[in-house]
Design a protein around this motif. Structure first.
Motif, PDB file in Angstrom:
ATOM      1  N   PHE A  86     -20.991 -13.857  77.159  1.00  0.00           N
ATOM      2  CA  PHE A  86     -20.848 -15.464  77.625  1.00  0.00           C
ATOM      3  C   PHE A  86     -19.696 -15.616  78.335  1.00  0.00           C
ATOM      4  N   PHE A  95     -23.063 -20.808  82.520  1.00  0.00           N
ATOM      5  CA  PHE A  95     -23.202 -20.482  81.195  1.00  0.00           C
ATOM      6  C   PHE A  95     -24.558 -19.850  80.796  1.00  0.00           C
ATOM      7  N   ILE A  97     -26.226 -18.501  77.871  1.00  0.00           N
ATOM      8  CA  ILE A  97     -26.413 -18.399  76.493  1.00  0.00           C
ATOM      9  C   ILE A  97     -27.620 -17.620  76.100  1.00  0.00           C
ATOM     10  N   HIS A 152     -31.925 -23.866  86.310  1.00  0.00           N
ATOM     11  CA  HIS A 152     -30.589 -23.879  85.699  1.00  0.00           C
ATOM     12  C   HIS A 152     -30.276 -22.697  84.515  1.00  0.00           C
ATOM     13  N   VAL A 154     -29.010 -22.419  81.983  1.00  0.00           N
ATOM     14  CA  VAL A 154     -29.089 -22.747  80.221  1.00  0.00           C
ATOM     15  C   VAL A 154     -30.529 -22.569  80.105  1.00  0.00           C
ATOM     16  N   ILE A 155     -31.328 -23.487  80.715  1.00  0.00           N
ATOM     17  CA  ILE A 155     -32.731 -23.451  80.365  1.00  0.00           C
ATOM     18  C   ILE A 155     -33.390 -22.028  80.383  1.00  0.00           C
TER      19      ILE A 155
ATOM     20  N   MET B 101     -21.097 -28.838  77.970  1.00  0.00           N
ATOM     21  CA  MET B 101     -21.922 -27.457  77.500  1.00  0.00           C
ATOM     22  C   MET B 101     -21.332 -26.972  76.284  1.00  0.00           C
ATOM     23  N   PHE B 230     -34.767 -27.774  74.144  1.00  0.00           N
ATOM     24  CA  PHE B 230     -34.422 -27.021  75.452  1.00  0.00           C
ATOM     25  C   PHE B 230     -35.634 -27.144  76.164  1.00  0.00           C
ATOM     26  N   ALA B 234     -36.093 -29.195  79.835  1.00  0.00           N
ATOM     27  CA  ALA B 234     -36.671 -28.477  80.918  1.00  0.00           C
ATOM     28  C   ALA B 234     -37.771 -29.655  81.545  1.00  0.00           C
TER      29      ALA B 234
END
Lengths: 386, 308
Positions: A86, A95, A97, A152, A154-155, B101, B230, B234
């Motif tokens: 991370f 980010f 994750i 992105h 994160v997704i 975040m 999530f 999306a």
């Protein structure tokens, strides 16, 4: 006062001042930890537990003796690595994750050494290389998607976590499965296991993999040109690009390094955590589950610095080891899940910048302490330049 | 494991298609509500990745409240929980200028721990059944039993679209997310409007979470949300902050979840269950990576506003 003496004194003062300002982030982490533990205490109280007894059990279970400390260190081993995943990416401005999924894949990959016969030493290295490679490949896809399609991270990393979880389950149940005991994967052969460091505990030499990797990351990010580029790209991508830094390269590098760290985290569990040396498929990979997410809490409290992470991982490893004791502690059995509640609260608090500013009194006191130091250093600097 | 796509492997009757559609619509609801709420928040400039945690917390809290006072109370309490958690998120990220975040990650960690902890306290670890008597009744329609919440999930995005495009308050939200400096000069209280937007979005997500336990699945598990927060994010990304497109996205993802469930029940098992379970996540990735490029987001999304 002779000039020589005053220079010495001013240098000392400046050092003290710098140390105090340098400690400021550590103090904030400490404050966040206290607030998190307090939230946990309130929750336990509301549910009818005795928070004092629970925390007493937790501390005893975490740091009460050499066995307990070894157990805490064993819990810290994978957390150091997932926290680094991370942090490296955060330092480069992203980010990531996806440590959770990368760790699953790395763990499964390290099981593959069970198919080879190699001498001790080489065998461990083979397992680590497998895990690192698999983790890196798994983390490269989100990086690639981000670069080419602008998805992105994160997704994409979260989606990859879920895909990894199902893939790892499939592989553990059908592919690398132990034909004699279908509830687990093949066990790592003796020659590939990390030997136990403290007899009678589950702390193995795998902890040195984590510590070494943290030190390598520290050296790479803070003492090499490419590391400087990674950090510069994270601080201000536009300025970095004007400065001739190729952001795409730093992005790939940080994702690959992060993937390697997460993959190794899986390997430290599979190859270095007695007594199983295998992955159990049932119940959604219980040995590995959530280590990647917990790593984010470690990274946050460790201030995204490898050395800070080492300290924070010991704290969270202690929470996990102590939590195991806490859940069987006499008449006051608090479930282990409380530890994750505390973690979440700590991360929430850590997201508040300049946390100390929210407590005006502490800030005022702190400034009262630091102000005379500042004045002294300023005065002596003036005298020096005069 | 013989992968036979044979004769009896895939043969869909009209009833199969109907039930597939029915499950898709039910699976769409939490995604659609969460995405619609998040669009309001993101329009104002707050990017909340704690949705996953909000869904889980409100599913748990909603189920408990439903057992106490019936399905209506359950849904309302779910909304309340979603709003409250979002309030914490919003206070940290407006007035205290936090990192959005990191706050979201904290909410998710907290929720996973709290719900697992709460489930253990209820008796069975990791699992809690909602009694049939307190579940929201389903309506009899020509397509079979349907939850009335589907109607709400279809209407809410339309109303929100109208609100964002056609009302003064909607424009103020957009201004707060796009150029907060200009909006501030025009007399809009940036932090307050962002706070309100986030609380509204959180309440919708909470409704979606409570729907899962009280009106749809009838149980709470410690990983009930299963990445839906999530996937809803999306949907938002795919839609470029257009609630109607997000609704379409939610239906697509709902359909693939339903398809995955349906394939799992096939007697011939053409694909191993683990790979079927991956399907919604893979589709999400494909759709998002196909859609990006043409969408744009508010300039100040994710940036705390600091008055000069």
């Amino acid at each position: 006062m002779s000039g020589d003496e005053s220079t010495v004194r001013s240098r000392w003062l400046r050092g003290a001042h710098r140390t105090l300002t340098g400690l400021h982030p550590a103090l904030e982490s400490l404050l966040a930890a206290v607030v998190g533990l307090l939230v946990g205490a309130i929750l336990m109280y509301l549910y009818g537990f005795d928070p004092w007894k629970a925390y007493a059990g937790l501390i005893k279970g975490a740091f009460g003796g050499s066995y307990e400390i070894a157990s805490s260190l064993a819990r810290a081993t994978p957390l150091i690595l997932t926290a680094l995943t991370f942090s490296i990416c955060l330092r480069s401005g992203m980010f990531n994750i996806g440590a959770e999924g990368q760790m699953y894949i790395g763990g499964i990959a390290s099981v593959l050494v069970a198919y080879f016969i190699l001498p001790t030493g080489l065998h461990q290295i083979a397992g680590l290389i497998f895990a690192a490679f698999a983790g890196a490949v798994w983390s490269l896809v989100p990086a690639f998607l981000k670069l080419t399609r602008g998805v992105h991270e994160v997704i994409s990393t979260i989606m990859f976590n879920w895909i990894a979880r199902w893939l790892a389950l499939y592989l553990a149940i059908f592919v690398v499965v132990d034909p004699l005991r279908p509830e687990k994967t093949l066990s790592i052969p003796m020659t590939a296991r990390f030997p136990v460091l403290v007899r009678g505990t589950d702390l193995s030499y795998a902890i040195f993999v984590s510590i070494a990797f943290a030190l390598v990351v520290y050296f790479l990010l803070w003492h090499t040109a490419i590391g400087y580029e990674v950090r510069a790209a994270g601080l201000n991508p536009t300025a970095a690009r004007y400065g001739g830094i190729r952001n795409k390269r730093t992005m790939f590098l940080s994702f690959v390094l992060g993937g390697i760290a997460a993959g190794l985290a899986g390997a430290t569990i599979v190859m270095g955590l007695p007594p199983t040396y295998a992955i159990y498929g049932g119940g959604g990979l219980p040995q590995l589950m959530n280590l990647g997410f917990d790593g984010m809490a470690v990274a946050m409290v460790g201030r995204n610095h490898p050395i800070g992470i080492l300290v924070a991982a010991l704290f969270f490893g202690g929470l996990n080891a102590g939590g195991r004791v806490m859940q069987f502690y006499g008449s006051n059995p608090v479930p282990l899940e409380m530890v994750r509640v505390v973690m979440g609260a700590i991360v929430l608090v850590m997201s508040i910048p300049e946390l100390i500013r929210l407590f005006p009194m502490i800030k005022k006191r702190g400034e009262e302490l630091i102000e005379p130091l500042k004045r002294w250093t300023r005065r002596s600097e003036k005298r020096e330049s005069a | 494991m013989d992968a036979t796509f044979g004769e009896e492997g895939i043969r869909m009757s009209f009833n199969d298609i109907l039930s597939l559609l029915r499950i898709s619509l039910h699976a769409m609801v939490p995604l659609a509500l969460t995405a619609a709420g998040e669009i309001v928040g993101e329009t104002a400039g707050l990017f909340n990745i704690g949705l996953e945690g909000i869904l889980l917390l409100s599913a748990f809290g909603g189920a408990l409240a439903a057992e106490f006072g019936g399905p209506g109370v359950g849904l309302l309490v779910g909304m309340g929980i979603g709003g409250t958690v979002s309030l914490v998120f919003a206070v940290i990220n407006t007035y205290w200028r936090g990192t959005q975040m990191v706050t979201g990650i904290g909410i998710n960690l907290f929720a996973v721990g709290f719900v697992a902890f709460g489930l253990i306290q209820l008796g069975a670890p990791g699992f809690h059944d909602v009694p049939k008597a307190v579940e929201l009744a389903k309506l009899r329609t020509p397509m079979g039993l349907m939850s009335p919440m589907i109607l709400l999930a279809l209407i809410a995005p339309v109303v929100i679209h109208w609100f964002l495009q056609r009302t003064r308050a909607g424009l103020m939200l957009k201004a707060a997310g796009e150029t907060p400096e200009a909006a501030d000069v025009a007399g809009i209280n940036i932090n307050r409007i962002r706070l309100l937007a986030a609380v509204f979005g959180g309440a919708l997500a909470g409704l979606g979470g409570a729907y899962m336990s009280v009106a749809w699945l009838g149980l709470v598990t410690k990983d009930l949300s299963a990445g839906r927060g999530f996937i809803a994010l999306a949907c938002v990304v795919f839609s470029g902050l257009n609630p109607l497109l997000a609704l379409l996205g939610a239906f697509i993802f709902g359909f693939f979840q339903a398809l995955a469930e349906w394939v799992k029940t096939l007697p011939s098992k053409p694909i191993p269950g683990e790979f079927v379970s991956m399907l919604p996540y893979i589709i999400t990735l494909l759709v998002v990576s196909g859609a990006i490029g043409r969408v744009r987001f508010p300039k100040s999304l994710g940036v705390p506003y600091k008055r000069e």
